[in-house]
Write a protein that holds these residues in place. Structure first.
Motif, PDB file in Angstrom:
ATOM      1  N   ARG A   9     -27.945  23.100   0.555  1.00 25.99           N
ATOM      2  CA  ARG A   9     -28.533  24.517   1.728  1.00 25.99           C
ATOM      3  C   ARG A   9     -28.915  24.828   2.890  1.00 25.99           C
ATOM      4  O   ARG A   9     -29.054  23.094   3.724  1.00 25.99           O
ATOM      5  CB  ARG A   9     -30.160  23.622   0.800  1.00 25.99           C
ATOM      6  N   GLU A  10     -29.108  25.672   4.267  1.00 25.39           N
ATOM      7  CA  GLU A  10     -28.405  25.336   5.198  1.00 25.39           C
ATOM      8  C   GLU A  10     -29.747  25.610   5.666  1.00 25.39           C
ATOM      9  O   GLU A  10     -30.792  26.253   6.155  1.00 25.39           O
ATOM     10  CB  GLU A  10     -28.361  26.221   5.216  1.00 25.39           C
ATOM     11  N   THR A  11     -30.691  24.874   5.306  1.00 24.64           N
ATOM     12  CA  THR A  11     -32.888  25.038   6.053  1.00 24.64           C
ATOM     13  C   THR A  11     -32.423  23.882   7.229  1.00 24.64           C
ATOM     14  O   THR A  11     -32.123  23.130   6.768  1.00 24.64           O
ATOM     15  CB  THR A  11     -33.923  25.071   5.114  1.00 24.64           C
ATOM     16  N   GLU A  12     -32.998  25.284   8.449  1.00 28.33           N
ATOM     17  CA  GLU A  12     -33.028  24.812   9.824  1.00 28.33           C
ATOM     18  C   GLU A  12     -34.033  23.332   9.870  1.00 28.33           C
ATOM     19  O   GLU A  12     -35.262  24.319   9.425  1.00 28.33           O
ATOM     20  CB  GLU A  12     -32.571  25.516  10.676  1.00 28.33           C
ATOM     21  N   ILE A  13     -34.731  22.398  10.303  1.00 27.52           N
ATOM     22  CA  ILE A  13     -35.217  21.478   9.547  1.00 27.52           C
ATOM     23  C   ILE A  13     -35.589  20.732  10.661  1.00 27.52           C
ATOM     24  O   ILE A  13     -34.831  19.565  11.071  1.00 27.52           O
ATOM     25  CB  ILE A  13     -35.344  20.402   8.311  1.00 27.52           C
ATOM     26  N   ARG A  36     -26.791  33.055   3.369  1.00 26.69           N
ATOM     27  CA  ARG A  36     -28.731  32.314   2.576  1.00 26.69           C
ATOM     28  C   ARG A  36     -29.690  32.658   3.744  1.00 26.69           C
ATOM     29  O   ARG A  36     -29.236  33.012   4.327  1.00 26.69           O
ATOM     30  CB  ARG A  36     -27.725  31.184   2.281  1.00 26.69           C
ATOM     31  N   VAL A  37     -30.901  32.572   2.604  1.00 25.59           N
ATOM     32  CA  VAL A  37     -31.791  32.450   4.127  1.00 25.59           C
ATOM     33  C   VAL A  37     -32.270  31.000   4.655  1.00 25.59           C
ATOM     34  O   VAL A  37     -31.596  30.510   3.566  1.00 25.59           O
ATOM     35  CB  VAL A  37     -33.136  32.737   3.143  1.00 25.59           C
ATOM     36  N   LYS A  38     -32.015  31.299   5.770  1.00 27.99           N
ATOM     37  CA  LYS A  38     -32.199  30.019   6.842  1.00 27.99           C
ATOM     38  C   LYS A  38     -33.717  29.874   7.270  1.00 27.99           C
ATOM     39  O   LYS A  38     -34.289  31.288   7.667  1.00 27.99           O
ATOM     40  CB  LYS A  38     -31.754  30.011   7.548  1.00 27.99           C
ATOM     41  N   LEU A  39     -34.086  29.384   7.737  1.00 23.60           N
ATOM     42  CA  LEU A  39     -35.641  29.474   7.757  1.00 23.60           C
ATOM     43  C   LEU A  39     -35.166  28.732   9.845  1.00 23.60           C
ATOM     44  O   LEU A  39     -34.783  27.777  10.245  1.00 23.60           O
ATOM     45  CB  LEU A  39     -36.705  28.551   7.511  1.00 23.60           C
ATOM     46  N   ARG A  40     -35.780  29.352  10.677  1.00 21.22           N
ATOM     47  CA  ARG A  40     -35.703  29.079  12.128  1.00 21.22           C
ATOM     48  C   ARG A  40     -37.353  28.480  12.974  1.00 21.22           C
ATOM     49  O   ARG A  40     -37.890  29.375  12.422  1.00 21.22           O
ATOM     50  CB  ARG A  40     -35.272  30.170  13.293  1.00 21.22           C
ATOM     51  N   GLN A  97     -36.358  30.233  -3.025  1.00 20.13           N
ATOM     52  CA  GLN A  97     -35.799  28.335  -3.177  1.00 20.13           C
ATOM     53  C   GLN A  97     -35.870  27.858  -2.025  1.00 20.13           C
ATOM     54  O   GLN A  97     -36.483  26.884  -1.786  1.00 20.13           O
ATOM     55  CB  GLN A  97     -35.080  28.036  -3.819  1.00 20.13           C
ATOM     56  N   HIS A  98     -34.981  28.765  -0.776  1.00 22.35           N
ATOM     57  CA  HIS A  98     -35.471  28.134   1.319  1.00 22.35           C
ATOM     58  C   HIS A  98     -36.307  28.136   1.205  1.00 22.35           C
ATOM     59  O   HIS A  98     -36.796  26.941   1.869  1.00 22.35           O
ATOM     60  CB  HIS A  98     -34.146  28.281   1.871  1.00 22.35           C
ATOM     61  N   ASP A 137     -38.544  24.448   0.029  1.00 19.60           N
ATOM     62  CA  ASP A 137     -38.141  23.526   0.273  1.00 19.60           C
ATOM     63  C   ASP A 137     -38.824  23.047   1.780  1.00 19.60           C
ATOM     64  O   ASP A 137     -38.603  22.071   1.870  1.00 19.60           O
ATOM     65  CB  ASP A 137     -36.593  23.762   0.058  1.00 19.60           C
ATOM     66  N   TYR A 138     -38.325  24.071   2.165  1.00 16.57           N
ATOM     67  CA  TYR A 138     -38.809  23.691   3.407  1.00 16.57           C
ATOM     68  C   TYR A 138     -40.313  23.165   3.564  1.00 16.57           C
ATOM     69  O   TYR A 138     -40.368  22.657   4.329  1.00 16.57           O
ATOM     70  CB  TYR A 138     -38.660  25.112   4.282  1.00 16.57           C
ATOM     71  N   THR A 193     -40.385  20.119   2.772  1.00 17.97           N
ATOM     72  CA  THR A 193     -40.043  19.038   3.271  1.00 17.97           C
ATOM     73  C   THR A 193     -40.653  18.513   4.670  1.00 17.97           C
ATOM     74  O   THR A 193     -40.842  17.856   4.726  1.00 17.97           O
ATOM     75  CB  THR A 193     -38.752  19.942   3.702  1.00 17.97           C
TER      76      THR A 193
END
Lengths: 361, 421
Positions: free
Chosen positions: A19-23, B74-78, B112-113, B116-117, B120
């Protein structure tokens, strides 16, 4: 002619679903190390400063807690001083008890709580009295019950904090401030003073005061204070406000002024008299009226300002962020070391290791 | 700072004079001011719906904005963090934007992404809180305090993606739904749209953030605002001259939509509620409700309990110690296993190498033998050659001798002949 053969140790690859979430990693807010934080100017009014009012509103609604402990031999005026500080009958004075009641075998602590309100601000004030301290013939280890009490309060808080389902607001019974009464001998610190303050200075914020200071002249008072300060430094006793916890230059300047003046020479009373047409709190003697709130007479006002008007929140913060954390670290390390005979060094981050390891297993 | 519980065993007492602890709220506020505040907003919405523009408008500044493509797999978060200052208040604002939300063909994994963020961030806080040597005082809180969910202005109803996502998030974060690009809907349609959205949320059991009504100072305005949800917003950083003022607006051939005009859209309401009135409450709810829920679930998942089977209270530390023992033993076992596997492999390799060595040795010896044979053959040949050579030279010597004798005999004869003449 040599044939090359390689041994491949198969490394188990982390099978995360990629999963490519930028954290962004949580960053400690130390100035200058923020990395990806950018400043931005606001072109106009946004309303961010309204958050101060919001915070004020919420805290006023919730109320405050303050726990103060008074320690000193009987007859030094502890209860009177507390009553004077909070302008109400917080402690019941033990005036001339009968002989049997007077000397108790051990130090037993009594805590009394009151709710006081001023201009919409509600405070739950708890005063912990320590009758019997220093009153016996043999005073060795008379600080033990006090140390025990203070640690018990930390333990209570820690237990609640570690619960799975914990209360929204953890009741705070930790001692925020310990006022230690020094008799106005005019000489130096006595062994019991040194022993007590040495031990307790490590677990609670101590504010030493010179009690019944109306027996000292101004010069005697200055000398006495200086000698006490020397003794404190020589014995390595840290009293509030501790130098190490000054947050910035402003704090340091403010606290230095206080540090130059401690211990405050106080006089307490709950009686009022007429002086120059005003009603003042004072002690009437044949040679004059000692005005308690007059800074030329005694330093009660300074003590009150320190404890209540300017540093109350700071006392609580030091207790919470420093003394309590120290206790917590010690306590958690103890449990770790006792259980694992395996590692001599306690793990730095106990539960986090488990988290990390679990995710890899 | 923790707020104290309502009291049961303390008597109220009246004061006979001014003590001075009424300065307490100020003392507390001053401390917070010097530390600064943290506020983290998550913006969820389709690409191009106006999330970045709204943030710029809300905070009256220019954040770094990237136009995202519609082809994110995919869905990303910035997330981006900014330091803002207004008079003496420092705000560390983190804006988290979804990238590519709603663009995929298959949107099943989209929420889901985001979940998850959010988890986290809770996890980081929990880990810090559970450390032995921790520094919560200085910790940069990255937990999401407010989630603005951008609803597309279709005028009909919520999309299923919206419902699913909000349902998954409502127990983790304070959701404030907003209708984006509200200048495409007429007033009457908007009214119907809002009612439809709210009823859909209610019927699906989605719990959005309610502005708190327990404090008399703000309960009136909050109750009123609760009735205006979801806010229909328009964002713009461009200014248009209206009368003699420059206002933030969007200019169309048919008119100008003014952002801060309450008749045109609910932007002012959003700013009031989000920042001016309830920022602190949003932070408090995140910490005392959402985070506590996460913490409880996470710890229970790991097997910690507040009471053990005999229903005696067991401290977290004790349970943890027991588990840690277990874990350490497991770790040891695994280590042993690995070590054995390693030793095994080493042995195998050694055996192979030895085998190879033997083979090599064998070959070498064979070669050596061959060489020796050849050498001896050559030696023989050489010997025979030498023999031939020596016998030839002997013959040569003998022949020469004979020749020499014959020559002297001839010359003697010749001498004799000469003498005889």
């Amino acid at each position: 002619m040599e044939e090359e053969r390689e041994v491949e140790l198969q490394v188990e690859e982390d099978s995360e679903a990629g999963r490519e979430t930028e954290i962004p990693p949580p960053q400690l807010a130390e100035p200058g190390t923020q990395g990806i934080i950018r400043g931005r100017d606001l072109f106009g009014y946004v309303g961010i400063e309204a958050v101060l009012d919001q915070m004020r509103r919420k805290t006023m609604k919730a109320g405050f807690e303050f726990n103060i402990m008074v320690v000193g031999q009987s007859g030094l005026g502890k209860s009177t001083l507390v009553n004077t500080l909070f302008k109400s009958k917080v402690s019941r004075k033990s005036c001339t008890p009968s002989y049997e009641e007077k000397i108790s075998r051990t130090v037993h602590l009594k805590s009394v709580s009151h709710i006081i309100e001023e201009k919409g601000v509600k405070m739950r004030l708890t005063v912990i009295d320590t009758p019997g301290f220093g009153d016996q013939i043999n005073n060795e280890n008379c600080w033990d019950p006090i140390v025990k009490y203070i640690n018990e309060q930390y333990e209570k808080y820690l237990t609640e904090e570690l619960h799975i389902t914990r209360k929204r607001r953890i009741p705070d019974t930790r001692v925020h401030c310990c006022v230690y009464f020094l008799p106005a001998t005019g000489h130096r610190l006595r062994p019991i003073d040194v022993e007590f303050m040495k031990r307790l200075g490590k677990i609670v914020s101590i504010v030493p005061v010179i009690a019944k200071a109306d027996t000292l002249t101004m010069d005697e008072r200055l000398d006495f204070k200086q000698r006490i300060r020397q003794d404190l430094q020589a014995s390595g006793i840290r009293v509030y406000p501790q130098k190490e916890y000054d947050e910035d230059v402003e704090d340091r300047i403010r606290n230095d002024k206080i540090r130059e003046n401690i211990p405050f020479a106080v006089v307490g009373t709950d009686k009022e008299h007429q002086v120059n047409g005003n009603k003042v709190l004072g002690r009437k003697t044949k040679w004059g009226i000692i005005e308690v709130e007059n800074v030329a007479h005694c330093e009660f006002a300074n003590l009150r300002d320190l404890l209540v008007r300017s540093h109350l929140q700071d006392l609580k913060d030091v207790t919470h962020y420093i003394h309590y954390e120290t206790y917590r670290v010690r306590r958690l390390n103890e449990s770790n070391a006792s259980v694992s005979g395996l590692s001599a060094l306690p793990l730095e981050n106990g539960i986090t290791e488990k988290y990390e390891a679990q995710s890899q297993l | 700072w923790r707020l104290p519980p309502p009291d049961k065993n303390a008597r109220p007492l009246s004061l006979s004079g001014h003590v001075g602890f009424d300065s307490l709220p100020d003392q507390l506020v001053n401390k917070s001011t010097s530390q600064g505040f943290c506020f983290n907003i998550l913006c969820i919405g389709e690409t191009g719906i106006g999330k970045s523009t709204l943030m710029d408008t809300l905070f009256n500044t220019n954040f770094e904005n990237f136009e995202s493509s519609h082809f994110e797999p995919r869905v990303k978060l910035r997330a981006q963090t900014y330091d803002l200052q207004e008079s003496n208040v420092r705000l560390k604002l983190t804006i988290v934007n979804t990238v590519g939300f709603g663009d995929q063909m298959n949107k099943q994994e989209s929420y889901q992404h985001v979940v998850d963020y959010i988890d986290t961030q809770f996890e980081s806080y929990l880990q810090e809180e559970l450390k032995i040597k921790r520094s919560l005082h200085n910790y940069h809180d990255s937990r999401i305090h407010a989630c603005l969910y951008f609803i597309a202005p279709s005028g009909h109803s919520l999309k299923s993606l919206d419902l699913v996502t909000m349902k998954k998030l409502d127990s983790k974060v304070n959701i404030i739904p907003v209708i984006a690009k509200a200048d495409t809907i007429s007033k009457s349609e908007l009214h119907k749209f809002k009612i439809k959205i709210m009823s859909e949320l209610v019927s699906n059991g989605v719990q959005i953030y309610q502005f708190p009504t327990d404090d008399e100072t703000v309960s009136k305005i909050n109750t009123a605002m609760n009735g205006h949800l979801p806010f229909a917003v328009v964002g713009s950083t461009e200014e248009v001259k209206i009368g003699n003022k420059m206002v933030k607006a969007r200019q169309y051939p048919w008119g100008v939509v003014q952002v801060e005009n309450e008749n045109h859209c609910d932007f002012v309401k959003l700013r009031e509620m989000l920042i001016c009135v309830n920022m602190e409450d949003l932070r408090e709810q995140t910490h005392t409700r959402h985070y506590e829920l996460y913490r409880r679930c996470k710890l229970e998942e790991m097997g910690f309990r507040d009471t053990d089977p005999e229903s005696k209270p067991v401290s977290l530390q004790e349970t943890y110690e027991a588990k840690r023992q277990e874990f350490l033993q497991e770790l040891q076992r695994r280590e042993e296993e690995m070590r054995q596997t390693f030793v095994q492999r080493v042995k195998e390799k050694e055996a192979e190498l030895k085998e190879a060595e033997r083979e090599l040795q064998g070959k070498f010896e064979q070669l050596k033998r061959l060489h020796m044979e050849e050498k001896s053959k050559l030696d023989e040949k050489r010997k025979s050659l030498e023999d031939e050579m020596s016998s030839f030279s002997k013959k040569k010597a003998a022949a020469e001798l004979l020749q020499g004798q014959a020559f002297t005999a001839n010359s003697n004869l010749k001498k004799d002949k000469d003498r005889k003449k």
